[in-house]
Design a protein around this motif. Structure first.
Motif, short mmCIF file in Angstrom:
data_model
loop_
_atom_site.label_atom_id
_atom_site.label_comp_id
_atom_site.label_asym_id
_atom_site.label_seq_id
_atom_site.Cartn_x
_atom_site.Cartn_y
_atom_site.Cartn_z
N VAL A 54 13.05 4.15 61.71
CA VAL A 54 12.19 4.11 60.65
C VAL A 54 12.21 4.79 59.20
CG1 VAL A 54 9.56 4.59 60.27
CG2 VAL A 54 10.24 3.93 62.54
N THR A 55 12.13 4.16 58.16
CA THR A 55 12.53 4.70 57.02
C THR A 55 11.44 4.79 56.18
OG1 THR A 55 14.85 3.98 57.18
CG2 THR A 55 14.09 4.49 54.82
N GLU A 56 10.83 5.91 55.65
CA GLU A 56 9.89 6.11 54.52
C GLU A 56 10.41 5.61 53.27
OE1 GLU A 56 7.65 9.47 54.15
OE2 GLU A 56 8.35 10.45 56.03
N LEU A 57 9.47 4.44 52.74
CA LEU A 57 9.71 3.81 51.29
C LEU A 57 8.66 4.69 50.38
CD1 LEU A 57 10.84 0.43 52.60
CD2 LEU A 57 12.11 2.29 51.87
N PRO A 58 8.63 5.47 49.52
CA PRO A 58 7.67 5.84 48.74
C PRO A 58 7.70 4.71 47.65
CG PRO A 58 9.20 7.65 49.24
CD PRO A 58 9.95 6.39 49.86
N LEU A 59 6.49 4.41 47.22
CA LEU A 59 6.28 3.28 46.21
C LEU A 59 4.83 3.65 45.41
CD1 LEU A 59 7.09 0.46 45.00
CD2 LEU A 59 6.01 -0.35 46.86
N ALA A 60 5.05 3.51 44.16
CA ALA A 60 3.75 3.62 43.16
C ALA A 60 3.58 2.20 43.00
CB ALA A 60 4.28 4.07 42.00
N TYR A 61 2.18 1.92 42.86
CA TYR A 61 1.62 0.59 42.80
C TYR A 61 1.86 0.13 41.13
CZ TYR A 61 -1.26 -3.47 43.41
OH TYR A 61 -1.59 -4.63 43.35
N THR A 62 3.17 -0.13 40.76
CA THR A 62 3.60 -0.59 39.53
C THR A 62 4.80 -1.48 39.67
OG1 THR A 62 5.16 1.21 39.13
CG2 THR A 62 2.74 1.49 38.45
N GLU A 63 4.85 -2.26 38.77
CA GLU A 63 6.20 -3.23 38.81
C GLU A 63 7.29 -2.54 38.78
OE1 GLU A 63 5.07 -7.87 37.36
OE2 GLU A 63 4.56 -6.22 35.77
N ARG A 64 7.64 -1.51 37.53
CA ARG A 64 8.62 -0.59 37.63
C ARG A 64 8.97 0.11 39.03
NH1 ARG A 64 9.41 3.86 33.04
NH2 ARG A 64 11.60 4.58 33.58
N SER A 65 8.11 0.74 39.71
CA SER A 65 8.42 1.32 40.81
C SER A 65 8.78 0.31 41.95
CB SER A 65 7.10 2.07 41.45
OG SER A 65 7.46 2.70 42.65
N ALA A 66 8.56 -0.86 42.25
CA ALA A 66 8.81 -1.98 42.86
C ALA A 66 10.15 -2.32 42.72
CB ALA A 66 7.88 -3.11 43.04
N ALA A 67 10.38 -2.49 41.34
CA ALA A 67 11.98 -2.92 40.96
C ALA A 67 12.89 -2.00 41.20
CB ALA A 67 11.79 -3.35 39.37
N GLU A 68 12.72 -0.71 40.88
CA GLU A 68 13.49 0.25 41.12
C GLU A 68 13.87 0.39 42.66
OE1 GLU A 68 11.52 3.73 39.55
OE2 GLU A 68 12.12 3.43 37.46
N LEU A 69 12.71 0.39 43.58
CA LEU A 69 13.05 0.16 44.98
C LEU A 69 13.77 -1.03 45.36
CD1 LEU A 69 12.74 1.36 47.78
CD2 LEU A 69 10.26 0.11 47.84
N ALA A 70 13.51 -2.21 44.81
CA ALA A 70 14.29 -3.48 45.15
C ALA A 70 15.65 -3.33 44.73
CB ALA A 70 13.49 -4.65 44.41
N ALA A 71 16.07 -2.51 43.65
CA ALA A 71 17.27 -2.43 43.04
C ALA A 71 18.35 -1.52 44.10
CB ALA A 71 17.52 -1.66 41.75
N HIS A 72 17.60 -0.65 44.70
CA HIS A 72 18.43 0.01 45.78
C HIS A 72 18.31 -0.45 47.03
CE1 HIS A 72 17.81 2.97 42.55
NE2 HIS A 72 18.81 3.45 42.82
N TRP A 73 17.71 -1.52 47.40
CA TRP A 73 17.65 -2.48 48.65
C TRP A 73 18.96 -2.49 49.58
CZ3 TRP A 73 12.97 -2.25 50.80
CH2 TRP A 73 12.61 -2.71 51.98
#
Length: 333
Positions: free
Chosen positions: A218-237
């Protein structure tokens, strides 16, 4: 000189409707113990509407010995469609029982300080979401005249009725489903918005519990409810090496899915995605979103609990577990 029109009284309504003032009081105060025919009730209501008569809340409170106000502290965090529907049903049900629901904003106030602010309004009942109240706050409210204090959250508070909402069950349901589907490297979205941790941490713990003793991680994924935050998480996927994600709820799931698809991550081939709340929008996505369907307590049942407690303030506090969770499998995972 401006003339102020006379305020209509119950006597005026009684004359127009051709009934006694007592009958007007029984009808407009929804007194269920008195049998009055439906045509008479209709005639009284029509007369009140024609005259613009409104019962005096303060006078009614004096007669009853308590107010009919049910206070609900306004949530300090944004509420989604699921909770909004629950609140609407609850307000309607309390209105049918002749209570007035007031939402009270307590920005910057917490715990006993908030309870004192609520107590100043002298409500007959207080419904407290989350974990904002302690035993001392319950005592403050009861001393001010509150006959019922009901908490909606993960635990009970001494002296208050409790509707226990086990958000761990939501995470457990999602984690067990993903493991059964063959997923072993599971991420869990943890929203960064303040106030959501009372829900997100139990959901994360529920996933961990579902996978305890298995070969899954199980890996925690901190995420703010913004498109920018989601894009940054997706970039490191690619670096995360995950094959599934429980995205806290449907709104965060939709946000993350779009960001992943922009990076050409295939759902569910590369990563399965599960949300929670079972929102209609999730069914309109492509692929359609798998989700945890959450059963909130019935607004009508909660209104009846409040009414019972108001009528019998010395009764033993009721404690119920009211949140149910079941998996709705669609195309995303």
């Amino acid at each position: 000189m401006v003339q102020i029109p006379n305020t209509p009284t119950s006597a005026d309504v009684a004359r127009l409707a051709g009934v006694s003032r007592a009958t007007v009081s029984y009808v407009l105060n929804n007194a269920g113990a008195v049998r009055i025919s439906e045509p008479t009730r209709r005639r009284v209501r029509e007369a009140a509407r024609e005259l613009g008569y409104v019962p005096h809340a303060a006078a009614r409170s004096l007669r009853a010995g308590h107010s009919r106000m049910v206070l609900m502290p306004a949530p300090a965090i944004p509420v989604g469609p699921l909770y909004s529907r629950f609140l609407s049903e609850l307000q309607w049900a309390l209105g049918r029982l002749d209570y007035t629901v007031v939402q009270y904003g307590t920005v910057g106030l917490q715990g006993d300080e908030a309870a004192r602010a609520w107590a100043e309004l002298r409500p007959v009942a207080v419904l407290v979401p989350g974990a904002e109240l302690g035993p001392r706050g319950v005592e403050v409210l009861k001393r001010s005249g509150a006959r019922a204090v009901v908490t909606l959250g993960p635990g009970r508070v001494d002296g208050a009725h409790a509707l226990l909402m086990d958000h761990g069950a939501v995470g457990h349901c999602a984690g067990a489903h993903l493991y059964a589907r063959g997923r072993r490297r599971i991420g869990v979205v943890v929203p960064e918005e303040p106030g959501l941790e009372v829900y997100s941490r139990p959901r994360l713990a529920g996933v961990r519990e579902a996978l305890r003793g298995t070969d899954a991680t199980v890996t925690e994924l901190p995420l703010a409810y913004t498109e920018r935050s989601a894009a940054e998480l997706a970039a490191h996927w690619p670096d995360l090496d995950l094959d599934a994600v429980f995205a806290y709820n449907d709104e965060y799931a939709m946000l993350l899915m779009r960001a992943l698809q922009d990076r050409e991550v295939r759902i569910p081939d590369d990563v399965a995605v599960v949300g929670a709340d079972d929102l209609m929008l999730g069914r309109l996505l492509r692929p359609r979103l798998s989700t945890v369907h959450i059963e909130l307590p019935s607004g009508r049942d909660l209104a009846e609990l409040v009414d019972r407690a108001v009528r019998d303030p010395g009764g033993e506090p009721e404690v119920r577990t009211v949140l149910g969770a079941s998996l709705v499998q669609r195309e995303s995972g």
